[in-house]
Design an enzyme around this catalytic site. Structure first.
Site, short mmCIF file in Angstrom:
data_model
loop_
_atom_site.label_atom_id
_atom_site.label_comp_id
_atom_site.label_asym_id
_atom_site.label_seq_id
_atom_site.Cartn_x
_atom_site.Cartn_y
_atom_site.Cartn_z
N HIS A 260 0.85 -1.20 0.00
CA HIS A 260 0.00 0.00 0.00
C HIS A 260 0.88 1.24 0.00
CE1 HIS A 260 -4.12 1.71 1.12
NE2 HIS A 260 -3.31 2.78 1.01
N ASP B 12 1.60 9.26 -6.00
CA ASP B 12 1.53 10.72 -5.84
C ASP B 12 1.71 11.15 -4.39
OD1 ASP B 12 -0.88 9.52 -5.23
OD2 ASP B 12 -2.12 11.06 -6.15
N GLY C 212 -9.91 7.65 -1.97
CA GLY C 212 -10.53 8.96 -1.77
C GLY C 212 -11.34 8.97 -0.49
N HIS D 66 -9.94 0.65 -0.42
CA HIS D 66 -9.74 1.46 0.78
C HIS D 66 -11.01 1.36 1.64
CE1 HIS D 66 -6.29 3.32 -1.19
NE2 HIS D 66 -6.04 4.02 -0.09
N GLU E 209 -10.91 2.97 7.23
CA GLU E 209 -9.94 3.98 7.64
C GLU E 209 -10.66 5.12 8.34
OE1 GLU E 209 -6.37 6.75 5.72
OE2 GLU E 209 -7.93 5.92 4.43
N ASP F 144 1.82 3.93 2.95
CA ASP F 144 0.74 4.77 2.45
C ASP F 144 1.30 5.92 1.61
OD1 ASP F 144 -1.89 5.42 1.95
OD2 ASP F 144 -2.22 6.39 3.88
#
Length: 386
Positions: free
Chosen positions: A35, A39, A197, A224, A227, A324
């Protein structure tokens, strides 16, 4: 007993060698990363260079050191939504094929230097179209950079295998198109799919058509979940959407009842009661892509001491260690492992187990996974364990 079904080794156990576990020695250990966002891992100096080349005027500073600190400070917001805003600057300078190829190359170079032997790096192609690139051109540029980086790392004596995950933004409506993109490039280095997102208000079930398409084409995918939005997002990701892995998955702890007064750093959680969702995740060996530092930054957990990583590891969930966003967290895999070692007393046998967990959960074929486990990971830790 298989590695991911065994208990984590108690601190100071007899199978630990005289090689101390430290940030420096952890850099020597073969690590597996599932993971990591492309960017979210740029070098600050590269951001400055690319901003100058592209004429991007909005960087908070052009001093690389100060810029790196700006990203970390602004990511420490305690909110996933605020954390995600920092990506506006990195995405803005990744809008040309040359920029994407450079960033991808440097990503591989940095991971290999940190002792990562296998990585799956994800990014959202739909965010890189502002200067006229097509989705296919975006993916081709990133894959070319990954290939360049792997060749350079091998030549430098630090071989690494890198797979690409293409990500769809969960608030947008292009997930099926991105799923088709993943399948189209599956022979060229794309190994899976993801959605990412802000979780709140953007449930994974909005993208069922994409997941149906991926399953019909036998393509692996992670989501995802768990979280920012909690246990319901995990239920949707695995129950409705069929996720192979959970990105973060931290809030599965909400379905675990611990004995009164249990210490998160304990070596045993006998008497813990698992609910239906937690049992399902554990029984199905659904990997948890846990990102300790990031989870603190976004407010998914209050601090590292209260992070459920250790609890879940001791209860035999398939936990993995991840970065991450290396830029926003000013982190590396070695640093994440060092933080866990300091907090929970882990030794080399534990980190071997976490690496094997991750490698077993990778989206590459079984024989390739076993080659890395038996030929790289286990021999590497054997040297450290002694």
């Amino acid at each position: 007993m298989s590695p991911d079904s065994a208990y984590v080794t108690p601190a100071g156990s007899a199978d630990e060698s005289s090689v101390p576990v430290s940030p420096t020695t952890l850099g020597l250990a073969p690590k597996v990363l599932l993971h990591d966002h492309l960017d979210g891992g740029l070098r600050p100096a590269t951001i400055v260079d690319l901003a100058r080349e592209s004429g991007y005027p909005d960087l908070p500073t052009e001093d690389p050191v100060q810029l790196g600190r700006w990203f970390v400070d602004n990511a420490n917001a305690g909110s996933l939504v605020r954390y995600l805003r920092t990506f506006g600057h990195t995405v803005a300078v990744m809008q040309t094929a040359s920029a994407l190829r450079r960033v991808a190359f440097e990503c591989v170079e940095d991971l290999a230097a940190d002792g990562v032997v296998y990585a799956e790096v994800r990014f959202a192609p739909e965010l890189h179209l502002e200067k006229g690139l097509s989705l296919d051109e975006v993916v081709s540029a990133v894959l070319a950079g990954f290939a360049d980086g792997q060749r350079a790392a091998a030549a430098a004596g630090r071989p690494i295998v890198v797979g690409c995950l293409v990500t769809a933004m969960r608030h947008a409506a292009r997930s099926t198109e991105i799923a088709e993109l993943a399948v189209r490039f599956r022979r060229d280095g794309v190994v899976g799919f993801d959605i990412a997102g802000a979780e709140a208000g953007n449930p994974p079930t909005r993208h069922l058509d994409a997941f149906d398409y991926l399953r019909a084409n036998t393509m692996r995918y992670t989501i995802h979940a768990g979280e920012a939005f909690g246990l319901p997002s995990i239920t949707e990701a695995i129950g409705y959407c069929g996720a192979d892995r959970l990105g973060h998955g931290v809030r599965v702890i909400d379905d675990v009842v611990l004995p009164p007064g249990a210490d998160p750093a304990a070596t045993s959680f006998a008497g813990a009661q698992l609910g239906d969702v937690a049992n399902y995740v554990r029984d199905k060996r659904i990997p948890l892509e846990m990102c300790p530092s990031s989870n603190v930054q976004t407010g998914a957990v209050a601090n590292l001491a209260s992070h459920p990583f250790n609890i879940l590891a001791r209860l035999r969930f398939r936990v993995t260690v991840n970065t991450d966003n290396r830029l926003m967290g000013d982190t590396t895999m070695s640093r994440e492992c060092a933080l866990l070692a300091e907090q929970f007393g882990y030794g080399w046998a534990d980190f071997e187990r976490f690496a094997v967990n991750a490698m077993k959960s990778a989206f590459i074929p079984f024989d390739k996974r076993m080659e890395l486990i038996d030929g790289v990971i286990k021999p590497g830790y054997a040297v450290l364990i002694g």
